[in-house]
Design an enzyme around this catalytic site. Structure first.
Site, PDB file in Angstrom:
ATOM      1  N   ARG A  94       0.904  -1.306  -0.095  1.00 20.43           N
ATOM      2  CA  ARG A  94      -0.140  -0.083  -0.199  1.00 20.43           C
ATOM      3  C   ARG A  94       0.949   1.394  -0.031  1.00 20.43           C
ATOM      4  O   ARG A  94       1.971   1.186   0.501  1.00 20.43           O
ATOM      5  CB  ARG A  94      -0.717   0.032   1.339  1.00 20.43           C
ATOM      6  N   TYR A 243      -1.628  -3.601  -6.792  1.00 22.72           N
ATOM      7  CA  TYR A 243      -1.363  -4.334  -5.575  1.00 22.72           C
ATOM      8  C   TYR A 243      -2.383  -4.280  -4.325  1.00 22.72           C
ATOM      9  O   TYR A 243      -2.774  -3.131  -4.161  1.00 22.72           O
ATOM     10  CB  TYR A 243       0.028  -3.973  -5.019  1.00 22.72           C
ATOM     11  N   LYS A 252      -9.594  -2.054   2.024  1.00 24.83           N
ATOM     12  CA  LYS A 252      -9.321  -1.019   2.718  1.00 24.83           C
ATOM     13  C   LYS A 252     -10.111   0.380   2.276  1.00 24.83           C
ATOM     14  O   LYS A 252     -10.613   1.060   3.278  1.00 24.83           O
ATOM     15  CB  LYS A 252      -7.839  -0.581   2.620  1.00 24.83           C
ATOM     16  N   HIS A 272     -10.609  -1.901  11.756  1.00 24.35           N
ATOM     17  CA  HIS A 272      -9.658  -2.795  11.270  1.00 24.35           C
ATOM     18  C   HIS A 272      -9.408  -4.007  12.241  1.00 24.35           C
ATOM     19  O   HIS A 272      -8.407  -3.820  12.935  1.00 24.35           O
ATOM     20  CB  HIS A 272      -8.320  -2.014  11.142  1.00 24.35           C
ATOM     21  N   SER A 294      -1.356  -3.472  10.767  1.00 25.02           N
ATOM     22  CA  SER A 294      -1.115  -4.517   9.773  1.00 25.02           C
ATOM     23  C   SER A 294       0.024  -5.229  10.002  1.00 25.02           C
ATOM     24  O   SER A 294       1.226  -5.057  10.641  1.00 25.02           O
ATOM     25  CB  SER A 294      -0.972  -3.621   8.518  1.00 25.02           C
ATOM     26  N   ALA A 295      -0.086  -6.410   9.640  1.00 24.74           N
ATOM     27  CA  ALA A 295       0.988  -7.532   9.731  1.00 24.74           C
ATOM     28  C   ALA A 295       1.463  -7.694  11.198  1.00 24.74           C
ATOM     29  O   ALA A 295       2.639  -7.770  11.689  1.00 24.74           O
ATOM     30  CB  ALA A 295       2.344  -7.044   8.918  1.00 24.74           C
ATOM     31  N   CYS A 296       0.640  -7.471  12.228  1.00 27.13           N
ATOM     32  CA  CYS A 296       0.866  -7.645  13.629  1.00 27.13           C
ATOM     33  C   CYS A 296       0.079  -9.152  14.182  1.00 27.13           C
ATOM     34  O   CYS A 296       0.041  -9.318  15.274  1.00 27.13           O
ATOM     35  CB  CYS A 296       0.330  -6.649  14.339  1.00 27.13           C
ATOM     36  N   ASP A 319      -9.722  -9.332   9.346  1.00 24.00           N
ATOM     37  CA  ASP A 319      -9.093  -8.095   8.992  1.00 24.00           C
ATOM     38  C   ASP A 319     -10.149  -6.888   9.259  1.00 24.00           C
ATOM     39  O   ASP A 319      -9.741  -5.850   9.706  1.00 24.00           O
ATOM     40  CB  ASP A 319      -8.687  -7.974   7.688  1.00 24.00           C
ATOM     41  N   ARG A 414       1.800 -12.140   0.036  1.00 24.55           N
ATOM     42  CA  ARG A 414       0.414 -12.423   0.455  1.00 24.55           C
ATOM     43  C   ARG A 414      -0.043 -13.662  -0.040  1.00 24.55           C
ATOM     44  O   ARG A 414       0.353 -14.003  -1.210  1.00 24.55           O
ATOM     45  CB  ARG A 414      -0.428 -11.413   0.035  1.00 24.55           C
ATOM     46  N   ARG A 445       2.752  -4.254  18.345  1.00 25.97           N
ATOM     47  CA  ARG A 445       4.171  -4.913  18.437  1.00 25.97           C
ATOM     48  C   ARG A 445       4.940  -3.901  19.377  1.00 25.97           C
ATOM     49  O   ARG A 445       5.367  -2.751  19.271  1.00 25.97           O
ATOM     50  CB  ARG A 445       5.076  -5.069  17.213  1.00 25.97           C
TER      51      ARG A 445
HETATM   52  C1  OXD Z   1      -3.298  -4.460   5.762  1.00 25.42           C
HETATM   53  C2  OXD Z   1      -3.760  -5.631   4.857  1.00 25.42           C
HETATM   54  O1  OXD Z   1      -2.138  -3.834   5.221  1.00 25.42           O
HETATM   55  O2  OXD Z   1      -4.720  -6.236   5.566  1.00 25.42           O
HETATM   56  O3  OXD Z   1      -3.611  -4.288   7.019  1.00 25.42           O
HETATM   57  O4  OXD Z   1      -3.698  -5.890   3.797  1.00 25.42           O
HETATM   58 MN    MN Z   2      -5.260  -5.395   7.447  1.00 27.49          MN
END
Ligand code: OXD
Ligand code: MN
Length: 631
Positions: A94, A243, A252, A272, A294-296, A319, A414, A445
């Site tokens: 993103r 992407y 999103k 989210h 994201s990614a946590c 998500d 992904r 995190r």
């Molecule tokens: C993000 C996703 O970036 O879910 O949060 O792709």
């Molecule tokens: Mn997300």
């Protein structure tokens, strides 16, 4: 007697909009507002043809075959219907810096940021600026390309919570991914005789003939990327990137940013958050939602494999949650999505065996590495991949384990997999009514200072905790390095309107007669002085969930007061069967750390949210500071 109905005749003649033919689908029968939208898009972007997607398997198969022939997709031969996609290496995440909200009034979109400070809670653009930016990009941008029209629903089609969108795009990869991530169906057009829809316009920004070289058969235009949201118009325009969050506009852009603005107007929440069901050994079922940046690890938690006996976890979503209070005062949540777009690296049979089972077929892998056995590969799969296989990295180059200096997979690579393939999907995951929520978790995190779990004292205190969420940056967006960044409510990149108003909206949801869920803050990522994680995480997180659920049952014997909220009383977290855990360190609240943290949070709110900050949030922060000063 069978006869040609006059109405049918047009189905057998070529339909056109201007000179552009409709290659598939019956344009004439569409509702007027849809026809107008498509006609506008055709005039603007001048595609070579129009294709109305029906979301069928047959259609997907045809596109997969085409993309394989072109080289955009490669079949991963070890599985049934799994495909690898390598993007242009400049189009992998993103692009937050190019993501805008366009409104009449700037402060409807973003807060009053302090003079001289760069706002990080969204970027505003005026209609004039947006028009200029779009006029530079969109006219004729689909020349020589097909325009796919995708009718999709966010949420189960028959749910009163659901919303419809129509995305036009010139990317067949987007068409395939939207079919996994949303509910695509021609039937939705029927509903649009009476309902409105969100207009989603997407182009990779690469008209033919293409100037310059297309890398990996992935047309895009990284220098010209822009993703603009018009909450007042219920419109999204995205240009230049194919992407994920930039191009799958249901996710999103719609389900968080535009839906966030709708939710504020209509009194609900678009967040989210993952949604999970937990059934206790006593066979009592609870539903919880959790907001992590994201990614946590939202996908890991949504598919948690409990290590405590007798517990069962089922997944509703990983998500996004749309939530609203019903007439009885219960908070009900639906997952507006239809699939998972999960971070691949780190996923393996130890960390998330359930996710691994979701994507054994019918899935697309973007920017992962590939083995000579026709399998996917990424960091984390070392123990599950024989030593002797050859690996090609996400760029398609030969990659040698233990020798190559670079990574095999892109850190934001992904998997895109249908939700229904998840073996622990809840039988009611797509129930139109939604599921009743007992607890809301925030987290990030946080390598230092922040305890494993704490409970807010009240709804407004929970909102304050959410407003102060921070996390190490990850690869989901364009950031480099591992700075700790404010990510309030895990929504920093996904806000569709002024964050101060967003906090106020949360606060206003507390009303007499409503059963407000309890709010918690969790941190699986605290490290000791030796740099090692203090908590094993993953399936062991059920121990924290177990404590949270006992609190949802109002067990007051397991909490104690602290300056940050309620903490578990020592010995009340079930540690049976774990190797020794340094509980004292895991729950410690280093005074100076917290005083500094509070100072930073106050500075953040003053600089980034300014006069829009609800006063109660500042008051609660002050109370927290006083409490620390006194201890
Ligand atoms: C993000 C996703 O970036 O879910 O949060 O792709
Ligand atoms: Mn997300």
């Amino acid at each position: 007697m069978a006869s040609w109905a006059a109405d049918d005749i047009h189905k057998f003649t070529v339909q056109r909009i201007g000179r552009v033919p409709v290659i598939k689908g019956d344009f004439q029968s569409l509702p007027k507002q849809v026809k107008n939208f498509i006609t506008h898009c055709v005039h603007l972007m001048a595609p070579r043809g129009i294709y109305l997607a029906d979301g069928s398997k047959k259609e997907a198969d045809e596109f997969i075959q085409k993309l394989v022939e072109k080289g955009t997709l490669t079949k991963l031969t070890a599985y049934k219907e799994n495909y690898l996609c390598r993007t242009d290496p400049n189009d992998t995440a993103r692009v937050e810096s190019k993501t805008f909200t366009v409104t009449m009034n700037q402060y409807d979109a973003v807060p009053h940021v302090k003079k001289g400070v760069k706002g990080i809670l969204g970027h505003w653009m005026s209609y004039e600026e947006a028009a200029a930016a779009m006029n530079q990009r969109f006219p004729n941008c689909m020349t020589g390309r097909m325009m796919y029209v995708i009718p999709f629903s966010m949420g189960p089609v028959d749910s009163p919570f659901s919303k419809i969108g129509i995305q036009v795009t010139d990317s067949a990869y987007v068409l395939l991914s939207m079919r996994v991530m949303t509910r695509v169906s021609l039937q939705l057009f029927e509903l649009l005789h009476e309902r409105s829809f969100v207009k989603c316009i997407h182009s990779v920004g690469c008209p033919r003939p293409v100037h310059g070289r297309i890398k990996n058969h992935w047309p895009c235009n990284p220098e010209q990327v822009i993703v603009a949201h018009y909450p007042e118009q219920r419109l999204i325009q995205s240009f230049g990137s194919g992407y994920g969050g930039n191009s799958l506009l249901g996710k999103k852009c719609f389900a968080l940013r535009i839906a966030g603005a709708m939710a504020k107007d209509e009194g609900w929440m678009a967040e989210h958050m993952l949604i999970m069901s937990v059934t206790t050994p006593q066979k009592k079922e609870f539903f919880i939602v959790a907001a992590f940046p994201s990614a946590c690890g939202k996908t890991n938690m949504a598919m948690l494999n409990p290590t405590l006996p007798g517990y069962k976890v089922q997944c509703i979503g990983d998500d996004i949650a749309w939530m609203r209070f019903d007439h009885d005062g219960k908070l009900l949540a639906i997952n507006p999505e239809n699939g998972f777009f999960g971070v691949a690296p780190g996923t393996n049979t130890k960390t998330n065996p359930i996710a691994m089972r979701c994507f054994q077929e019918n899935s697309i892998f973007t920017n992962v590495a590939e083995t000579s056995e026709g399998k996917y590969y990424w960091e984390g799969l070392e123990d599950e991949t024989p030593e002797n296989v050859e690996i090609r990295n996400w760029l398609g180059h030969v990659w040698k384990r233990g020798q190559s200096k670079s990574r095999a997979s892109h850190p934001n690579s992904r998997f895109t997999a249908p939700a229904k393939q998840c073996p622990i999907m809840h039988p009611r995951w797509d129930c139109p009514k939604g599921v009743p929520i007992s607890a809301i978790l925030f987290g990030g995190r946080r390598p230092k200072g922040v305890p494993l779990v704490l409970e807010a004292r009240s709804w407004s205190h929970g909102v304050m905790l959410g407003a102060c969420v921070k996390s190490e940056t990850t690869a989901a967006a364009e950031f480099k390095g591992k700075a700790i960044m404010h990510d309030p409510m895990a929504m920093r990149p996904f806000l569709g309107y002024n964050f101060g108003q967003y906090l106020q909206h949360w606060l206003s949801l507390e009303q007499p007669g409503r059963q407000m869920p309890k709010i918690f803050h969790v941190n699986w990522f605290r490290r000791g002085d030796d740099g090692k994680f203090l908590w094993p995480g993953f399936g062991e997180n059920i121990r924290v969930v177990d404590w949270i659920l006992r609190r949802c049952e109002n067990d007051d014997s397991i909490v104690m007061e602290s300056p940050v909220g309620f903490l578990p009383r020592p010995g009340t977290l079930n540690m049976d069967g774990l190797p020794p855990i340094n509980e004292a360190e895991l729950f410690s609240l280093p005074k100076q750390y917290w005083l500094d943290d509070i100072k930073q949070n106050r500075k953040f709110l003053e600089e980034q949210v300014g006069v829009d900050t609800p006063p109660v949030i500042l008051k609660l922060l002050k109370n927290q500071e006083e409490a620390f000063k006194q201890c």
